[in-house]
Design a protein around this motif. Structure first.
Motif, short mmCIF file in Angstrom:
data_model
loop_
_atom_site.label_atom_id
_atom_site.label_comp_id
_atom_site.label_asym_id
_atom_site.label_seq_id
_atom_site.Cartn_x
_atom_site.Cartn_y
_atom_site.Cartn_z
N GLN A 112 -2.87 0.31 3.47
CA GLN A 112 -3.48 1.25 4.41
C GLN A 112 -3.95 2.51 3.70
OE1 GLN A 112 -2.18 1.75 8.60
NE2 GLN A 112 -1.40 3.71 7.89
N VAL A 113 -5.20 2.90 3.98
CA VAL A 113 -5.75 4.14 3.46
C VAL A 113 -5.61 5.21 4.54
CG1 VAL A 113 -7.84 5.31 2.68
CG2 VAL A 113 -7.37 2.96 1.94
N PRO A 114 -4.84 6.27 4.29
CA PRO A 114 -4.66 7.32 5.30
C PRO A 114 -5.98 8.00 5.64
CG PRO A 114 -3.01 7.49 3.55
CD PRO A 114 -4.03 6.52 3.09
N ALA A 115 -6.03 8.55 6.86
CA ALA A 115 -7.26 9.19 7.35
C ALA A 115 -7.76 10.28 6.41
CB ALA A 115 -7.03 9.74 8.75
N PHE A 116 -6.85 11.09 5.88
CA PHE A 116 -7.28 12.20 5.03
C PHE A 116 -7.89 11.73 3.71
CE2 PHE A 116 -3.83 14.65 7.36
CZ PHE A 116 -4.74 15.37 8.12
N LEU A 117 -7.67 10.47 3.34
CA LEU A 117 -8.16 9.96 2.07
C LEU A 117 -9.33 8.98 2.22
CD1 LEU A 117 -4.75 9.32 0.25
CD2 LEU A 117 -6.30 11.26 -0.02
N CYS A 118 -9.86 8.86 3.41
CA CYS A 118 -10.84 7.80 3.66
C CYS A 118 -12.17 8.02 2.95
CB CYS A 118 -11.06 7.62 5.16
SG CYS A 118 -11.94 8.98 5.97
N ARG A 119 -12.40 9.21 2.40
CA ARG A 119 -13.65 9.46 1.67
C ARG A 119 -13.43 9.63 0.17
NH1 ARG A 119 -17.53 13.71 4.69
NH2 ARG A 119 -18.70 13.24 2.81
N GLN A 120 -12.23 9.35 -0.32
CA GLN A 120 -11.93 9.49 -1.74
C GLN A 120 -12.40 8.24 -2.47
OE1 GLN A 120 -11.36 12.93 -1.56
NE2 GLN A 120 -10.11 12.43 -3.35
N THR A 121 -13.59 8.30 -3.03
CA THR A 121 -14.27 7.10 -3.53
C THR A 121 -13.48 6.34 -4.59
OG1 THR A 121 -16.42 8.09 -3.03
CG2 THR A 121 -16.38 6.25 -4.59
N ASP A 122 -13.02 7.01 -5.63
CA ASP A 122 -12.30 6.31 -6.70
C ASP A 122 -11.03 5.65 -6.18
OD1 ASP A 122 -14.26 7.05 -8.47
OD2 ASP A 122 -13.13 8.74 -9.30
N PHE A 123 -10.32 6.34 -5.31
CA PHE A 123 -9.10 5.81 -4.73
C PHE A 123 -9.41 4.57 -3.87
CE2 PHE A 123 -6.24 5.92 -0.95
CZ PHE A 123 -5.08 5.52 -1.59
N ILE A 124 -10.42 4.67 -3.03
CA ILE A 124 -10.78 3.56 -2.16
C ILE A 124 -11.20 2.34 -2.98
CG2 ILE A 124 -12.53 2.76 -0.50
CD1 ILE A 124 -12.36 5.57 0.74
N LEU A 125 -11.96 2.55 -4.03
CA LEU A 125 -12.39 1.44 -4.87
C LEU A 125 -11.20 0.77 -5.56
CD1 LEU A 125 -15.64 2.91 -6.47
CD2 LEU A 125 -15.48 1.12 -4.72
N GLU A 126 -10.23 1.55 -5.96
CA GLU A 126 -9.02 0.99 -6.58
C GLU A 126 -8.28 0.11 -5.58
OE1 GLU A 126 -6.51 0.49 -9.95
OE2 GLU A 126 -8.47 1.46 -9.75
N VAL A 127 -8.15 0.57 -4.35
CA VAL A 127 -7.51 -0.23 -3.31
C VAL A 127 -8.32 -1.50 -3.05
CG1 VAL A 127 -6.82 -0.26 -0.88
CG2 VAL A 127 -6.43 1.80 -2.24
N ALA A 128 -9.63 -1.36 -2.97
CA ALA A 128 -10.48 -2.51 -2.67
C ALA A 128 -10.39 -3.59 -3.74
CB ALA A 128 -11.93 -2.04 -2.53
N ARG A 129 -10.28 -3.19 -5.00
CA ARG A 129 -10.26 -4.16 -6.09
C ARG A 129 -9.02 -5.04 -6.10
NH1 ARG A 129 -11.90 0.60 -9.31
NH2 ARG A 129 -14.19 0.61 -9.41
N THR A 130 -7.99 -4.67 -5.37
CA THR A 130 -6.81 -5.53 -5.29
C THR A 130 -7.12 -6.84 -4.59
OG1 THR A 130 -6.02 -4.66 -3.16
CG2 THR A 130 -5.31 -3.50 -5.17
N GLY A 131 -8.18 -6.85 -3.77
CA GLY A 131 -8.50 -8.03 -2.98
C GLY A 131 -7.65 -8.18 -1.74
N LYS A 132 -6.71 -7.26 -1.54
CA LYS A 132 -5.83 -7.31 -0.38
C LYS A 132 -6.58 -6.84 0.87
CE LYS A 132 -1.60 -8.34 -1.90
NZ LYS A 132 -0.59 -9.16 -1.22
N PRO A 133 -6.17 -7.33 2.05
CA PRO A 133 -6.69 -6.74 3.28
C PRO A 133 -6.39 -5.24 3.32
CG PRO A 133 -5.57 -8.80 3.77
CD PRO A 133 -5.28 -8.48 2.33
N ILE A 134 -7.35 -4.48 3.84
CA ILE A 134 -7.24 -3.03 3.87
C ILE A 134 -7.36 -2.55 5.31
CG2 ILE A 134 -8.33 -0.86 3.16
CD1 ILE A 134 -9.48 -2.40 0.76
N ASN A 135 -6.46 -1.67 5.71
CA ASN A 135 -6.60 -0.96 6.99
C ASN A 135 -6.98 0.47 6.65
OD1 ASN A 135 -6.53 -0.41 9.76
ND2 ASN A 135 -4.45 0.37 9.60
N ILE A 136 -8.18 0.87 7.02
CA ILE A 136 -8.64 2.20 6.67
C ILE A 136 -8.75 3.05 7.93
CG2 ILE A 136 -11.08 1.49 6.61
CD1 ILE A 136 -11.21 3.57 4.14
#
Length: 277
Positions: A112-136
Protein backbone atom coordinates in the motif's frame (compact mmCIF):
# COMPACT_ATOMS: atom_id res chain seq x y z
CA UNK A 1 -13.02 -3.27 -19.83
CA UNK A 2 -12.01 -3.03 -16.18
CA UNK A 3 -8.85 -4.79 -15.03
CA UNK A 4 -9.45 -7.58 -12.53
CA UNK A 5 -6.84 -7.47 -9.77
CA UNK A 6 -5.67 -10.90 -8.61
CA UNK A 7 -4.62 -11.20 -4.97
CA UNK A 8 -3.89 -14.82 -4.14
CA UNK A 9 -7.30 -16.54 -4.59
CA UNK A 10 -9.20 -13.23 -4.48
CA UNK A 11 -10.41 -11.27 -7.47
CA UNK A 12 -11.35 -7.60 -7.19
CA UNK A 13 -13.10 -5.68 -9.94
CA UNK A 14 -16.12 -5.55 -12.18
CA UNK A 15 -18.33 -8.62 -11.88
CA UNK A 16 -16.54 -9.84 -8.76
CA UNK A 17 -18.03 -9.98 -5.22
CA UNK A 18 -17.52 -6.97 -2.98
CA UNK A 19 -14.19 -7.36 -1.18
CA UNK A 20 -13.25 -6.05 2.26
CA UNK A 21 -9.82 -4.83 3.39
CA UNK A 22 -9.87 -4.66 7.19
CA UNK A 23 -7.72 -4.75 10.29
CA UNK A 24 -6.24 -2.51 12.97
CA UNK A 25 -4.50 0.73 12.07
CA UNK A 26 -1.21 -0.56 13.45
CA UNK A 27 0.23 -3.74 14.91
CA UNK A 28 0.01 -3.19 18.68
CA UNK A 29 1.32 -6.62 19.59
CA UNK A 30 1.21 -10.09 18.06
CA UNK A 31 -1.60 -11.44 20.22
CA UNK A 32 -4.20 -8.76 19.60
CA UNK A 33 -3.32 -8.52 15.90
CA UNK A 34 -3.77 -12.25 15.42
CA UNK A 35 -7.05 -12.24 17.37
CA UNK A 36 -8.43 -9.46 15.18
CA UNK A 37 -7.35 -11.33 12.05
CA UNK A 38 -8.97 -14.56 13.24
CA UNK A 39 -12.24 -12.83 14.11
CA UNK A 40 -12.33 -11.08 10.73
CA UNK A 41 -11.61 -14.31 8.88
CA UNK A 42 -14.41 -16.10 10.76
CA UNK A 43 -16.90 -13.37 9.84
CA UNK A 44 -15.76 -13.20 6.23
CA UNK A 45 -16.07 -16.96 5.78
CA UNK A 46 -19.57 -17.01 7.28
CA UNK A 47 -20.69 -14.22 4.94
CA UNK A 48 -18.68 -15.46 1.92
CA UNK A 49 -16.86 -12.13 1.64
CA UNK A 50 -13.36 -11.95 0.11
CA UNK A 51 -11.08 -10.53 2.83
CA UNK A 52 -7.63 -8.96 2.88
CA UNK A 53 -6.15 -8.38 6.33
CA UNK A 54 -4.56 -4.97 6.88
CA UNK A 55 -2.23 -3.79 9.63
CA UNK A 56 0.69 -1.36 9.56
CA UNK A 57 4.14 -2.32 10.82
CA UNK A 58 5.15 1.34 10.98
CA UNK A 59 3.03 4.49 10.95
CA UNK A 60 5.64 6.91 9.68
CA UNK A 61 3.18 9.73 8.98
CA UNK A 62 1.87 10.49 12.46
CA UNK A 63 1.13 14.02 13.65
CA UNK A 64 3.40 14.00 16.70
CA UNK A 65 6.85 12.64 17.45
CA UNK A 66 5.25 11.03 20.52
CA UNK A 67 2.67 9.01 18.55
CA UNK A 68 2.87 5.21 18.62
CA UNK A 69 4.30 3.96 15.31
CA UNK A 70 4.27 0.17 15.62
CA UNK A 71 6.87 -2.59 16.01
CA UNK A 72 8.86 -1.66 12.90
CA UNK A 73 9.71 -3.45 9.67
CA UNK A 74 11.36 -6.67 10.84
CA UNK A 75 9.04 -7.57 13.73
CA UNK A 76 5.95 -6.30 11.93
CA UNK A 77 6.61 -8.39 8.83
CA UNK A 78 7.27 -11.43 11.00
CA UNK A 79 3.84 -11.04 12.62
CA UNK A 80 2.08 -10.43 9.31
CA UNK A 81 3.88 -13.38 7.76
CA UNK A 82 2.66 -15.69 10.51
CA UNK A 83 -0.92 -14.44 10.13
CA UNK A 84 -0.71 -14.96 6.38
CA UNK A 85 0.58 -18.52 6.72
CA UNK A 86 -1.27 -19.77 9.78
CA UNK A 87 -4.66 -18.18 9.02
CA UNK A 88 -4.37 -18.48 5.23
CA UNK A 89 -5.20 -14.80 4.78
CA UNK A 90 -3.76 -12.37 2.22
CA UNK A 91 -2.12 -9.46 4.03
CA UNK A 92 -1.62 -5.80 3.20
CA UNK A 93 0.52 -3.12 4.81
CA UNK A 94 1.79 0.31 3.86
CA UNK A 95 5.38 1.04 2.94
CA UNK A 96 6.88 4.48 3.49
CA UNK A 97 10.33 4.46 1.94
CA UNK A 98 12.36 2.73 -0.74
CA UNK A 99 14.44 0.80 1.81
CA UNK A 100 11.33 -1.05 3.04
CA UNK A 101 10.02 -2.20 -0.33
CA UNK A 102 12.04 -5.37 -1.01
CA UNK A 103 11.51 -6.85 2.45
CA UNK A 104 7.81 -5.99 2.44
CA UNK A 105 7.33 -7.51 -1.01
CA UNK A 106 8.78 -10.77 0.29
CA UNK A 107 5.94 -11.12 2.81
CA UNK A 108 2.93 -9.03 1.80
CA UNK A 109 0.33 -9.88 -0.82
CA UNK A 110 -0.48 -6.20 -1.39
CA UNK A 111 1.82 -3.18 -0.97
CA UNK A 112 0.00 0.00 0.00
CA UNK A 113 1.20 3.47 -0.97
CA UNK A 114 0.02 6.03 1.63
CA UNK A 115 -1.92 9.06 0.41
CA UNK A 116 0.85 11.50 1.30
CA UNK A 117 3.31 9.56 -0.89
CA UNK A 118 1.14 8.99 -3.94
CA UNK A 119 3.12 11.49 -6.07
CA UNK A 120 6.63 10.38 -5.04
CA UNK A 121 7.77 9.08 -8.42
CA UNK A 122 10.93 7.17 -7.48
CA UNK A 123 9.21 5.53 -4.52
CA UNK A 124 6.16 4.54 -6.57
CA UNK A 125 8.33 3.06 -9.32
CA UNK A 126 10.24 1.00 -6.77
CA UNK A 127 6.97 -0.39 -5.42
CA UNK A 128 5.69 -1.06 -8.94
CA UNK A 129 8.80 -3.00 -9.96
CA UNK A 130 8.10 -5.65 -7.32
CA UNK A 131 5.26 -6.89 -9.53
CA UNK A 132 3.07 -7.13 -6.44
CA UNK A 133 -0.51 -5.85 -6.40
CA UNK A 134 -0.52 -2.22 -5.24
CA UNK A 135 -3.18 -0.32 -3.32
CA UNK A 136 -2.53 3.36 -3.86
CA UNK A 137 -4.39 5.87 -1.73
CA UNK A 138 -5.58 9.01 -3.52
CA UNK A 139 -4.00 12.00 -1.85
CA UNK A 140 -6.37 14.30 0.02
CA UNK A 141 -5.01 17.06 -2.21
CA UNK A 142 -5.78 15.38 -5.57
CA UNK A 143 -8.77 15.37 -7.91
CA UNK A 144 -10.00 11.93 -9.03
CA UNK A 145 -8.73 12.45 -12.60
CA UNK A 146 -5.22 13.18 -11.28
CA UNK A 147 -4.89 9.48 -10.42
CA UNK A 148 -4.52 8.63 -14.12
CA UNK A 149 -1.01 10.11 -14.00
CA UNK A 150 -0.08 7.93 -11.04
CA UNK A 151 -1.46 4.84 -12.75
CA UNK A 152 0.68 5.68 -15.78
CA UNK A 153 3.79 5.75 -13.58
CA UNK A 154 3.03 2.31 -12.15
CA UNK A 155 2.11 0.84 -15.52
CA UNK A 156 5.39 2.14 -16.98
CA UNK A 157 7.12 -0.43 -14.78
CA UNK A 158 4.98 -3.21 -16.25
CA UNK A 159 2.56 -3.50 -13.32
CA UNK A 160 -1.22 -3.28 -13.88
CA UNK A 161 -2.27 -4.99 -10.66
CA UNK A 162 -3.46 -1.72 -9.13
CA UNK A 163 -6.22 -0.75 -6.72
CA UNK A 164 -7.11 2.93 -6.32
CA UNK A 165 -8.46 4.06 -2.97
CA UNK A 166 -10.71 7.03 -2.34
CA UNK A 167 -10.23 8.43 1.18
CA UNK A 168 -11.74 11.92 1.07
CA UNK A 169 -10.42 15.37 0.20
CA UNK A 170 -9.30 18.19 2.46
CA UNK A 171 -12.08 20.65 3.19
CA UNK A 172 -10.61 23.53 5.14
CA UNK A 173 -8.55 22.73 8.21
CA UNK A 174 -8.71 19.34 10.01
CA UNK A 175 -11.61 18.10 7.93
CA UNK A 176 -12.26 15.75 5.01
CA UNK A 177 -15.23 15.38 2.69
CA UNK A 178 -16.01 12.66 0.15
CA UNK A 179 -17.14 13.36 -3.40
CA UNK A 180 -18.64 10.05 -4.47
CA UNK A 181 -18.40 11.05 -8.14
CA UNK A 182 -14.72 10.19 -7.77
CA UNK A 183 -15.45 6.46 -7.65
CA UNK A 184 -16.94 6.11 -11.16
CA UNK A 185 -14.59 8.79 -12.51
CA UNK A 186 -11.50 6.81 -11.46
CA UNK A 187 -13.01 3.53 -12.68
CA UNK A 188 -13.86 4.99 -16.08
CA UNK A 189 -10.65 6.92 -16.60
CA UNK A 190 -8.24 4.18 -15.53
CA UNK A 191 -10.13 0.92 -16.03
CA UNK A 192 -9.10 -0.12 -12.52
CA UNK A 193 -11.02 -1.26 -9.43
CA UNK A 194 -11.70 1.41 -6.82
CA UNK A 195 -11.65 0.87 -3.06
CA UNK A 196 -13.41 3.17 -0.63
CA UNK A 197 -11.62 3.86 2.67
CA UNK A 198 -14.55 4.28 5.03
CA UNK A 199 -12.63 5.01 8.21
CA UNK A 200 -9.91 7.38 7.00
CA UNK A 201 -12.63 9.35 5.23
CA UNK A 202 -14.08 10.27 8.63
CA UNK A 203 -10.68 11.14 10.08
CA UNK A 204 -10.12 14.70 11.28
CA UNK A 205 -6.41 15.12 10.43
CA UNK A 206 -4.56 16.70 13.33
CA UNK A 207 -7.93 17.38 14.92
CA UNK A 208 -6.83 16.40 18.42
CA UNK A 209 -3.79 18.66 18.45
CA UNK A 210 -1.03 16.07 18.76
CA UNK A 211 -2.97 13.37 16.93
CA UNK A 212 -5.80 12.97 14.47
CA UNK A 213 -9.37 12.76 15.66
CA UNK A 214 -12.31 11.21 13.86
CA UNK A 215 -16.04 10.59 13.63
CA UNK A 216 -16.38 6.81 13.42
CA UNK A 217 -20.17 7.03 13.70
CA UNK A 218 -20.30 8.31 10.12
CA UNK A 219 -18.13 5.57 8.59
CA UNK A 220 -20.99 3.09 7.99
CA UNK A 221 -23.04 5.77 6.23
CA UNK A 222 -20.17 6.62 3.88
CA UNK A 223 -19.39 2.94 3.27
CA UNK A 224 -22.96 2.24 2.20
CA UNK A 225 -22.98 5.29 -0.07
CA UNK A 226 -19.67 4.26 -1.66
CA UNK A 227 -20.90 0.76 -2.49
CA UNK A 228 -24.06 2.29 -3.96
CA UNK A 229 -21.76 4.49 -6.08
CA UNK A 230 -20.06 1.37 -7.44
CA UNK A 231 -17.00 0.79 -5.22
CA UNK A 232 -15.38 -2.60 -5.83
CA UNK A 233 -14.08 -2.97 -2.26
CA UNK A 234 -14.29 -1.25 1.11
CA UNK A 235 -11.34 -0.55 3.39
CA UNK A 236 -11.93 -0.15 7.12
CA UNK A 237 -9.80 -0.04 10.23
CA UNK A 238 -11.26 -2.04 13.10
CA UNK A 239 -10.38 -2.72 16.72
CA UNK A 240 -11.93 -4.67 19.63
CA UNK A 241 -12.00 -1.43 21.69
CA UNK A 242 -11.37 1.61 19.46
CA UNK A 243 -11.26 4.00 22.41
CA UNK A 244 -8.17 2.15 23.64
CA UNK A 245 -6.50 1.71 20.26
CA UNK A 246 -2.93 3.03 20.09
CA UNK A 247 -3.51 4.67 16.70
CA UNK A 248 -6.53 6.06 14.81
CA UNK A 249 -9.00 4.91 17.45
CA UNK A 250 -11.45 7.81 16.89
CA UNK A 251 -12.10 6.73 13.31
CA UNK A 252 -11.82 2.95 13.79
CA UNK A 253 -14.90 0.72 13.90
CA UNK A 254 -15.57 -1.74 16.73
CA UNK A 255 -15.28 -5.38 15.76
CA UNK A 256 -18.55 -6.21 17.48
CA UNK A 257 -20.72 -4.26 15.05
CA UNK A 258 -19.23 -5.40 11.76
CA UNK A 259 -21.58 -8.21 10.78
CA UNK A 260 -24.61 -5.97 10.29
CA UNK A 261 -22.60 -3.47 8.25
CA UNK A 262 -20.96 -6.14 6.08
CA UNK A 263 -24.36 -7.71 5.35
CA UNK A 264 -25.71 -4.31 4.35
CA UNK A 265 -22.75 -3.67 2.05
CA UNK A 266 -23.18 -7.08 0.42
CA UNK A 267 -26.87 -6.40 -0.20
CA UNK A 268 -26.22 -2.98 -1.71
CA UNK A 269 -23.48 -4.36 -3.95
CA UNK A 270 -25.78 -7.13 -5.13
CA UNK A 271 -28.51 -4.62 -5.94
CA UNK A 272 -26.20 -2.26 -7.81
CA UNK A 273 -24.63 -4.98 -9.95
CA UNK A 274 -27.67 -7.16 -10.65
CA UNK A 275 -30.58 -4.71 -10.45
CA UNK A 276 -32.35 -7.00 -7.98
CA UNK A 277 -34.57 -5.04 -5.59
Amino acid sequence: MQTIVHIEKLRIGQGMPLAIIAGPCVIENEDITRRIAADLKDLAERLHIPLIFKASFDKANRTSIHSYRGPGLTEGLRILGRIRTELDLPVLSDVHEVSQVAAAAGVLDVLQVPAFLCRQTDFILEVARTGKPINIKKGQFLAPWDMANIVEKIASAGNRQILLTERGAMFGYNNLVVDFRGIPIMQQQTGLPVVFDATHSVQLPGGAGKSSSGQREHAPVLARAAVAAGADAVFMEVHPDPDKALCDGPNSLPLAGLETLWRQLQAIHQTVHTGDL
